[in-house]
Design a protein around this motif. Structure first.
Motif, PDB file in Angstrom:
ATOM      1  N   GLU A 181     -24.752   6.198 -36.733  1.00  0.00           N
ATOM      2  CA  GLU A 181     -25.388   7.477 -37.064  1.00  0.00           C
ATOM      3  C   GLU A 181     -26.587   7.803 -36.189  1.00  0.00           C
ATOM      4  OE1 GLU A 181     -23.390   5.845 -40.745  1.00  0.00           O
ATOM      5  OE2 GLU A 181     -24.742   5.082 -39.189  1.00  0.00           O
ATOM      6  N   ALA A 182     -27.181   6.778 -35.586  1.00  0.00           N
ATOM      7  CA  ALA A 182     -28.363   7.017 -34.750  1.00  0.00           C
ATOM      8  C   ALA A 182     -28.000   7.690 -33.426  1.00  0.00           C
ATOM      9  CB  ALA A 182     -29.074   5.692 -34.474  1.00  0.00           C
ATOM     10  N   ILE A 183     -26.726   7.678 -33.055  1.00  0.00           N
ATOM     11  CA  ILE A 183     -26.303   8.247 -31.769  1.00  0.00           C
ATOM     12  C   ILE A 183     -26.674   9.723 -31.657  1.00  0.00           C
ATOM     13  CG2 ILE A 183     -24.271   8.820 -30.363  1.00  0.00           C
ATOM     14  CD1 ILE A 183     -23.003   6.203 -31.344  1.00  0.00           C
ATOM     15  N   GLN A 184     -26.632  10.430 -32.774  1.00  0.00           N
ATOM     16  CA  GLN A 184     -26.943  11.864 -32.749  1.00  0.00           C
ATOM     17  C   GLN A 184     -28.392  12.137 -32.327  1.00  0.00           C
ATOM     18  OE1 GLN A 184     -27.279  13.659 -36.831  1.00  0.00           O
ATOM     19  NE2 GLN A 184     -26.861  11.546 -37.510  1.00  0.00           N
ATOM     20  N   TYR A 185     -29.247  11.126 -32.406  1.00  0.00           N
ATOM     21  CA  TYR A 185     -30.656  11.292 -32.030  1.00  0.00           C
ATOM     22  C   TYR A 185     -30.949  10.735 -30.639  1.00  0.00           C
ATOM     23  CZ  TYR A 185     -31.214  12.204 -37.028  1.00  0.00           C
ATOM     24  OH  TYR A 185     -31.109  12.733 -38.292  1.00  0.00           O
ATOM     25  N   LYS A 186     -29.922  10.443 -29.895  1.00  0.00           N
ATOM     26  CA  LYS A 186     -30.058   9.781 -28.604  1.00  0.00           C
ATOM     27  C   LYS A 186     -30.959  10.540 -27.638  1.00  0.00           C
ATOM     28  CE  LYS A 186     -27.241   8.396 -24.608  1.00  0.00           C
ATOM     29  NZ  LYS A 186     -25.863   8.335 -24.061  1.00  0.00           N
ATOM     30  N   GLU A 187     -30.649  11.790 -27.364  1.00  0.00           N
ATOM     31  CA  GLU A 187     -31.390  12.562 -26.369  1.00  0.00           C
ATOM     32  C   GLU A 187     -32.830  12.808 -26.789  1.00  0.00           C
ATOM     33  OE1 GLU A 187     -30.324  13.082 -23.387  1.00  0.00           O
ATOM     34  OE2 GLU A 187     -28.434  12.107 -23.927  1.00  0.00           O
ATOM     35  N   LYS A 188     -33.014  13.183 -28.055  1.00  0.00           N
ATOM     36  CA  LYS A 188     -34.368  13.473 -28.536  1.00  0.00           C
ATOM     37  C   LYS A 188     -35.227  12.209 -28.580  1.00  0.00           C
ATOM     38  CE  LYS A 188     -33.373  17.636 -31.229  1.00  0.00           C
ATOM     39  NZ  LYS A 188     -33.420  18.276 -32.576  1.00  0.00           N
ATOM     40  N   THR A 189     -34.604  11.080 -28.925  1.00  0.00           N
ATOM     41  CA  THR A 189     -35.343   9.820 -28.948  1.00  0.00           C
ATOM     42  C   THR A 189     -35.771   9.416 -27.538  1.00  0.00           C
ATOM     43  OG1 THR A 189     -34.158   9.046 -30.912  1.00  0.00           O
ATOM     44  CG2 THR A 189     -35.240   7.369 -29.559  1.00  0.00           C
ATOM     45  N   LYS A 190     -34.856   9.554 -26.586  1.00  0.00           N
ATOM     46  CA  LYS A 190     -35.204   9.226 -25.202  1.00  0.00           C
ATOM     47  C   LYS A 190     -36.335  10.127 -24.714  1.00  0.00           C
ATOM     48  CE  LYS A 190     -33.494   8.750 -20.493  1.00  0.00           C
ATOM     49  NZ  LYS A 190     -32.372   8.883 -19.551  1.00  0.00           N
ATOM     50  N   GLU A 191     -36.276  11.396 -25.058  1.00  0.00           N
ATOM     51  CA  GLU A 191     -37.340  12.320 -24.647  1.00  0.00           C
ATOM     52  C   GLU A 191     -38.678  11.908 -25.251  1.00  0.00           C
ATOM     53  OE1 GLU A 191     -38.449  17.100 -25.083  1.00  0.00           O
ATOM     54  OE2 GLU A 191     -36.481  16.353 -25.709  1.00  0.00           O
ATOM     55  N   TYR A 192     -38.673  11.544 -26.525  1.00  0.00           N
ATOM     56  CA  TYR A 192     -39.901  11.129 -27.215  1.00  0.00           C
ATOM     57  C   TYR A 192     -40.477   9.864 -26.581  1.00  0.00           C
ATOM     58  CZ  TYR A 192     -42.865   9.140 -30.885  1.00  0.00           C
ATOM     59  OH  TYR A 192     -43.913   8.586 -31.571  1.00  0.00           O
ATOM     60  N   LEU A 193     -39.612   8.863 -26.329  1.00  0.00           N
ATOM     61  CA  LEU A 193     -40.083   7.596 -25.773  1.00  0.00           C
ATOM     62  C   LEU A 193     -40.511   7.737 -24.312  1.00  0.00           C
ATOM     63  CD1 LEU A 193     -37.539   5.088 -27.359  1.00  0.00           C
ATOM     64  CD2 LEU A 193     -39.917   5.480 -28.006  1.00  0.00           C
ATOM     65  N   THR A 194     -39.864   8.637 -23.581  1.00  0.00           N
ATOM     66  CA  THR A 194     -40.282   8.891 -22.198  1.00  0.00           C
ATOM     67  C   THR A 194     -41.689   9.470 -22.161  1.00  0.00           C
ATOM     68  OG1 THR A 194     -37.992   9.271 -21.492  1.00  0.00           O
ATOM     69  CG2 THR A 194     -39.725  10.129 -20.073  1.00  0.00           C
ATOM     70  N   LYS A 195     -41.976  10.392 -23.070  1.00  0.00           N
ATOM     71  CA  LYS A 195     -43.322  10.964 -23.160  1.00  0.00           C
ATOM     72  C   LYS A 195     -44.339   9.884 -23.535  1.00  0.00           C
ATOM     73  CE  LYS A 195     -42.061  15.725 -24.410  1.00  0.00           C
ATOM     74  NZ  LYS A 195     -42.101  16.741 -25.501  1.00  0.00           N
TER      75      LYS A 195
END
Length: 234
Positions: free
Chosen positions: A93-107
């Protein structure tokens, strides 16, 4: 018999397909974390980034209501011998948050890079100051440390005798003459009532003992704020 054997094979095949589909995962990578000149320092920097990391902030940022999602996101450093990267693995279920999580952690990573660049001189000076403190402890010159110590902060305030007793306790429970390694330099979050920047230096001794030293970027000097340690048996 042949029919039963084929049936078992089909059942096993079906179970394996179900297991694979149930345990779906995807990976994302934040590449090239190269704040420092060595791979070891950059690996240490990743540990420093996530030392005080609160995953609940990610939950809040992405408006995640399912409290099990965070347990399905793994964050691990990768050292390929040439550079250090951050690998994020998303399960089910966490896959749906993949892009947003990467964006958050990159920041988060980029913000920490800028913070550590800005405080680079202070961090280097804090390391040097810690070596002076170690030297004075080993020589029993507690008065020198006390006279130059920052004692403004209620959170860590001790009387002079309490401070001396604490140093005696550390020396009796730890062998400070052993080889030690600096494992993290953690810039602390702002402490109420303290304007200056604080750093927590973490040292690991070869026998497994651990010591933490907190220093302040005071205007006139780098000052010790607090220190404490645990022997390998505690």
């Amino acid at each position: 018999m042949k029919f039963i054997y084929k049936l078992l094979l089909l059942l096993l095949f079906g179970i394996s397909i179900f297991a694979c589909s149930y345990n779906r995962f995807e990976k994302s990578v934040i590449k090239g974390i190269n704040l420092y000149s060595t791979l070891e320092e950059n690996e240490r920097f990743i540990k420093e980034i996530f030392y005080n990391y609160n995953p609940k902030n990610l939950e809040k940022e992405l408006s995640i209501t399912d409290t099990t999602i965070l347990s399905k996101i793994e964050i691990n450093p990768i050292n390929d011998g040439k550079s250090v990267s951050l690998e994020i693995t998303f399960h089910n279920e966490a896959i749906q948050y993949k892009e947003k999580t990467k964006e958050y952690l990159t920041k988060l990573v980029n913000a920490k890079i800028e913070q550590y660049k800005y405080n680079a001189y202070f961090l280097d000076q804090a390391e040097q100051r810690s070596e002076f403190v170690f030297k004075m402890i080993n020589q029993g010159r507690y008065d020198v440390i006390w006279n130059e110590m920052s004692s403004k902060h209620l959170r860590w305030r001790n009387t002079e005798q309490e401070f001396y007793n604490g140093l005696d306790d550390i020396k009796s429970n730890m062998n400070l003459s052993l080889k030690r390694k600096l494992t993290e330099r953690v810039i602390l979050d702002k402490v109420e009532g303290i304007e200056n920047t604080l750093v927590s230096l973490h040292y690991l001794y070869e026998d497994g003992s651990y010591l933490e030293m907190i220093l302040e970027d005071a205007a006139d000097n780098i000052k010790l704020v607090a220190l404490g340690g645990n022997s390998k048996n505690k």
